[in-house]
Scaffold this motif. Structure first.
Motif, PDB file in Angstrom:
ATOM      1  N   LEU A 133       0.825  -1.200   0.000  1.00  0.00           N
ATOM      2  CA  LEU A 133       0.000   0.000   0.000  1.00  0.00           C
ATOM      3  C   LEU A 133       0.862   1.254   0.000  1.00  0.00           C
ATOM      4  O   LEU A 133       1.920   1.302   0.626  1.00  0.00           O
ATOM      5  N   TYR A 134       0.384   2.277  -0.702  1.00  0.00           N
ATOM      6  CA  TYR A 134       0.989   3.606  -0.697  1.00  0.00           C
ATOM      7  C   TYR A 134      -0.081   4.598  -0.266  1.00  0.00           C
ATOM      8  O   TYR A 134      -1.194   4.594  -0.801  1.00  0.00           O
ATOM      9  N   ASN A 135       0.241   5.411   0.706  1.00  0.00           N
ATOM     10  CA  ASN A 135      -0.726   6.318   1.320  1.00  0.00           C
ATOM     11  C   ASN A 135      -0.922   7.583   0.481  1.00  0.00           C
ATOM     12  O   ASN A 135       0.006   8.369   0.297  1.00  0.00           O
ATOM     13  N   LEU A 136      -2.143   7.798  -0.005  1.00  0.00           N
ATOM     14  CA  LEU A 136      -2.462   9.013  -0.746  1.00  0.00           C
ATOM     15  C   LEU A 136      -2.802  10.149   0.207  1.00  0.00           C
ATOM     16  O   LEU A 136      -2.167  11.201   0.180  1.00  0.00           O
ATOM     17  N   LEU A 137      -3.823   9.968   1.025  1.00  0.00           N
ATOM     18  CA  LEU A 137      -4.208  11.010   1.979  1.00  0.00           C
ATOM     19  C   LEU A 137      -4.875  10.392   3.189  1.00  0.00           C
ATOM     20  O   LEU A 137      -5.417   9.294   3.135  1.00  0.00           O
ATOM     21  N   GLY A 138      -4.839  11.122   4.274  1.00  0.00           N
ATOM     22  CA  GLY A 138      -5.502  10.693   5.499  1.00  0.00           C
ATOM     23  C   GLY A 138      -5.199  11.682   6.610  1.00  0.00           C
ATOM     24  O   GLY A 138      -4.386  12.592   6.444  1.00  0.00           O
ATOM     25  N   ASP A 139      -5.862  11.515   7.725  1.00  0.00           N
ATOM     26  CA  ASP A 139      -5.594  12.382   8.877  1.00  0.00           C
ATOM     27  C   ASP A 139      -4.606  11.683   9.814  1.00  0.00           C
ATOM     28  O   ASP A 139      -4.741  10.502  10.104  1.00  0.00           O
ATOM     29  N   THR A 146      -5.707   7.835  16.522  1.00  0.00           N
ATOM     30  CA  THR A 146      -5.555   7.033  15.316  1.00  0.00           C
ATOM     31  C   THR A 146      -6.298   7.702  14.171  1.00  0.00           C
ATOM     32  O   THR A 146      -7.159   8.562  14.373  1.00  0.00           O
ATOM     33  N   SER A 147      -5.963   7.301  12.969  1.00  0.00           N
ATOM     34  CA  SER A 147      -6.554   7.901  11.778  1.00  0.00           C
ATOM     35  C   SER A 147      -8.054   7.613  11.709  1.00  0.00           C
ATOM     36  O   SER A 147      -8.510   6.522  12.057  1.00  0.00           O
ATOM     37  N   LYS A 148      -8.804   8.604  11.228  1.00  0.00           N
ATOM     38  CA  LYS A 148     -10.260   8.458  11.071  1.00  0.00           C
ATOM     39  C   LYS A 148     -10.662   8.297   9.604  1.00  0.00           C
ATOM     40  O   LYS A 148     -11.750   7.841   9.306  1.00  0.00           O
ATOM     41  N   TYR A 149      -9.785   8.695   8.689  1.00  0.00           N
ATOM     42  CA  TYR A 149     -10.079   8.498   7.272  1.00  0.00           C
ATOM     43  C   TYR A 149      -8.761   8.348   6.513  1.00  0.00           C
ATOM     44  O   TYR A 149      -7.748   8.953   6.873  1.00  0.00           O
ATOM     45  N   ARG A 150      -8.775   7.510   5.467  1.00  0.00           N
ATOM     46  CA  ARG A 150      -7.553   7.288   4.712  1.00  0.00           C
ATOM     47  C   ARG A 150      -7.889   6.723   3.336  1.00  0.00           C
ATOM     48  O   ARG A 150      -8.813   5.916   3.190  1.00  0.00           O
ATOM     49  N   ILE A 151      -7.134   7.152   2.321  1.00  0.00           N
ATOM     50  CA  ILE A 151      -7.226   6.602   0.969  1.00  0.00           C
ATOM     51  C   ILE A 151      -5.831   6.147   0.566  1.00  0.00           C
ATOM     52  O   ILE A 151      -4.869   6.906   0.682  1.00  0.00           O
ATOM     53  N   SER A 152      -5.710   4.907   0.115  1.00  0.00           N
ATOM     54  CA  SER A 152      -4.417   4.358  -0.262  1.00  0.00           C
ATOM     55  C   SER A 152      -4.558   3.511  -1.516  1.00  0.00           C
ATOM     56  O   SER A 152      -5.668   3.124  -1.905  1.00  0.00           O
ATOM     57  N   ILE A 153      -3.412   3.223  -2.152  1.00  0.00           N
ATOM     58  CA  ILE A 153      -3.432   2.449  -3.391  1.00  0.00           C
ATOM     59  C   ILE A 153      -2.357   1.357  -3.338  1.00  0.00           C
ATOM     60  O   ILE A 153      -1.375   1.475  -2.621  1.00  0.00           O
ATOM     61  N   THR A 229       1.677   1.131   8.216  1.00  0.00           N
ATOM     62  CA  THR A 229       0.861   0.239   7.394  1.00  0.00           C
ATOM     63  C   THR A 229       0.948   0.533   5.906  1.00  0.00           C
ATOM     64  O   THR A 229       0.385  -0.198   5.094  1.00  0.00           O
ATOM     65  N   ALA A 230       1.606   1.633   5.512  1.00  0.00           N
ATOM     66  CA  ALA A 230       1.655   2.017   4.103  1.00  0.00           C
ATOM     67  C   ALA A 230       2.886   2.869   3.836  1.00  0.00           C
ATOM     68  O   ALA A 230       3.315   3.652   4.684  1.00  0.00           O
ATOM     69  N   ALA A 231       3.433   2.727   2.645  1.00  0.00           N
ATOM     70  CA  ALA A 231       4.558   3.555   2.226  1.00  0.00           C
ATOM     71  C   ALA A 231       4.062   4.941   1.846  1.00  0.00           C
ATOM     72  O   ALA A 231       2.866   5.149   1.603  1.00  0.00           O
ATOM     73  N   GLY A 232       4.975   5.906   1.804  1.00  0.00           N
ATOM     74  CA  GLY A 232       4.618   7.226   1.325  1.00  0.00           C
ATOM     75  C   GLY A 232       4.357   7.198  -0.173  1.00  0.00           C
ATOM     76  O   GLY A 232       5.057   6.505  -0.918  1.00  0.00           O
ATOM     77  N   PHE A 233       3.358   7.931  -0.622  1.00  0.00           N
ATOM     78  CA  PHE A 233       3.012   7.932  -2.038  1.00  0.00           C
ATOM     79  C   PHE A 233       4.134   8.549  -2.861  1.00  0.00           C
ATOM     80  O   PHE A 233       4.709   9.577  -2.489  1.00  0.00           O
ATOM     81  N   VAL A 234       4.453   7.913  -3.973  1.00  0.00           N
ATOM     82  CA  VAL A 234       5.414   8.440  -4.930  1.00  0.00           C
ATOM     83  C   VAL A 234       4.670   8.719  -6.227  1.00  0.00           C
ATOM     84  O   VAL A 234       4.068   7.807  -6.812  1.00  0.00           O
ATOM     85  N   GLY A 235       4.638   9.969  -6.657  1.00  0.00           N
ATOM     86  CA  GLY A 235       3.924  10.313  -7.872  1.00  0.00           C
ATOM     87  C   GLY A 235       3.462  11.750  -7.857  1.00  0.00           C
ATOM     88  O   GLY A 235       3.933  12.570  -7.067  1.00  0.00           O
ATOM     89  N   TYR A 236       2.520  12.067  -8.745  1.00  0.00           N
ATOM     90  CA  TYR A 236       2.060  13.431  -8.960  1.00  0.00           C
ATOM     91  C   TYR A 236       0.660  13.635  -8.357  1.00  0.00           C
ATOM     92  O   TYR A 236      -0.190  12.751  -8.439  1.00  0.00           O
ATOM     93  N   ILE A 237       0.424  14.798  -7.791  1.00  0.00           N
ATOM     94  CA  ILE A 237      -0.908  15.226  -7.354  1.00  0.00           C
ATOM     95  C   ILE A 237      -1.090  16.659  -7.824  1.00  0.00           C
ATOM     96  O   ILE A 237      -0.235  17.506  -7.578  1.00  0.00           O
ATOM     97  N   ASP A 238      -2.192  16.939  -8.520  1.00  0.00           N
ATOM     98  CA  ASP A 238      -2.363  18.322  -8.982  1.00  0.00           C
ATOM     99  C   ASP A 238      -3.640  18.997  -8.509  1.00  0.00           C
ATOM    100  O   ASP A 238      -3.749  20.210  -8.592  1.00  0.00           O
ATOM    101  N   VAL A 239      -4.609  18.246  -7.983  1.00  0.00           N
ATOM    102  CA  VAL A 239      -5.813  18.870  -7.424  1.00  0.00           C
ATOM    103  C   VAL A 239      -6.293  18.048  -6.237  1.00  0.00           C
ATOM    104  O   VAL A 239      -6.309  16.819  -6.283  1.00  0.00           O
TER     105      VAL A 239
END
Length: 248
Positions: A133-139, A146-153, A229-239
């Motif tokens: 897993l790579y972590n996109l966003l979360g609190d 502990t985190s209340k919301y998370r999106i990962s890939i 539980t997840a690696a840091g996301f590697v890639g592009y985010i524009d919005v």
């Protein structure tokens, strides 16, 4: 008359008086500009459903980040601004293996029964992703919270996940498989009418939340941060946009 909490009012006044703040990636969106912005930043076929205008929207269209903790700030130098093909934000944020972004204004958010996160991202072509897993966003997490919301890939398995903790302490886990990841992807996590949905390209994974909503968290939103539980996301985010629709 619009009421702003004191800490938010201070932030607004600070940004108004700071020339450099005009270019920050967070921008408040007056209702009269929502249609214009929707035309400029299409959802690429994803659900809109007439959501309210974004409470805040981050457009990655600058070349430096502020050191002021009141605006998005870099944790490391492993993040930079580039101009990849297909970016709708002018420039995109490119996160390296240990680069992440902290959104301090996304702390202590009370979620409406109708809300939506929207994130537009693209994988880095020359990076060798692992089967993890790579972590996109979360609190957070922060302190003892502990985190209340998370999106990962998982780019190898072409899967996208969303995990949320509700006010009633129930945990909702959503997933979409066989996601096309060879170009820009719009991911949405939205709740309305007692349901919560993870949406990509008109496909959705749905959970039922009834009258509940995401439990408020004191922790700020973090973009691309490495976790146990997840690696840091590697890639592009524009919005990145967050819609919090009270009263509708």
């Amino acid at each position: 008359m619009t009421f702003y909490p004191p800490i938010l009012l201070v932030l607004l006044l600070t940004l108004r008086e700071t020339t450099a703040a005009v270019a920050i990636v967070r921008s408040w969106v007056p209702s009269r500009r929502v249609q214009d912005i929707s035309r400029r930043f299409p959802h690429d076929g994803s659900h809109d459903n007439g959501f309210c205008g974004p409470s805040f929207r981050f457009l990655y269209n600058r070349t430096t980040m502020s050191d002021d903790r009141s605006v998005p700030s870099l944790a490391t130098n492993s993040a930079r601004f580039v101009q990849p093909a297909g970016s709708v934000g002018g420039t995109a944020l490119l996160l390296g293996r240990d680069g992440f972004l902290t959104i301090w204004t996304m702390s202590y958010i009370t979620f409406a029964n109708r809300f939506k996160f929207m994130l537009r991202f693209k994988l880095q072509e020359d990076f060798e992703y692992q089967d993890r897993l790579y972590n996109l966003l979360g609190d957070g997490p922060c302190g003892n919270y502990t985190s209340k919301y998370r999106i990962s890939i998982n780019p190898v398995k072409r899967e996208v996940y969303a995990d949320v903790t509700l006010r009633n302490r129930a945990m909702i886990n959503l997933a979409l498989s066989d996601v096309r990841l060879d170009d820009w992807i719009v991911v949405e996590l939205e709740a309305e009418r007692g349901q919560i949905r993870l949406v990509i390209d008109n496909r959705e994974s749905t959970g039922y939340i009834g009258a509940s909503t995401i439990k408020s968290s004191p922790c700020p939103m973090e973009i691309g941060k490495e976790l146990s539980t997840a690696a840091g996301f590697v890639g592009y985010i524009d919005v990145l946009a967050f819609h919090n629709c009270f009263g509708n």
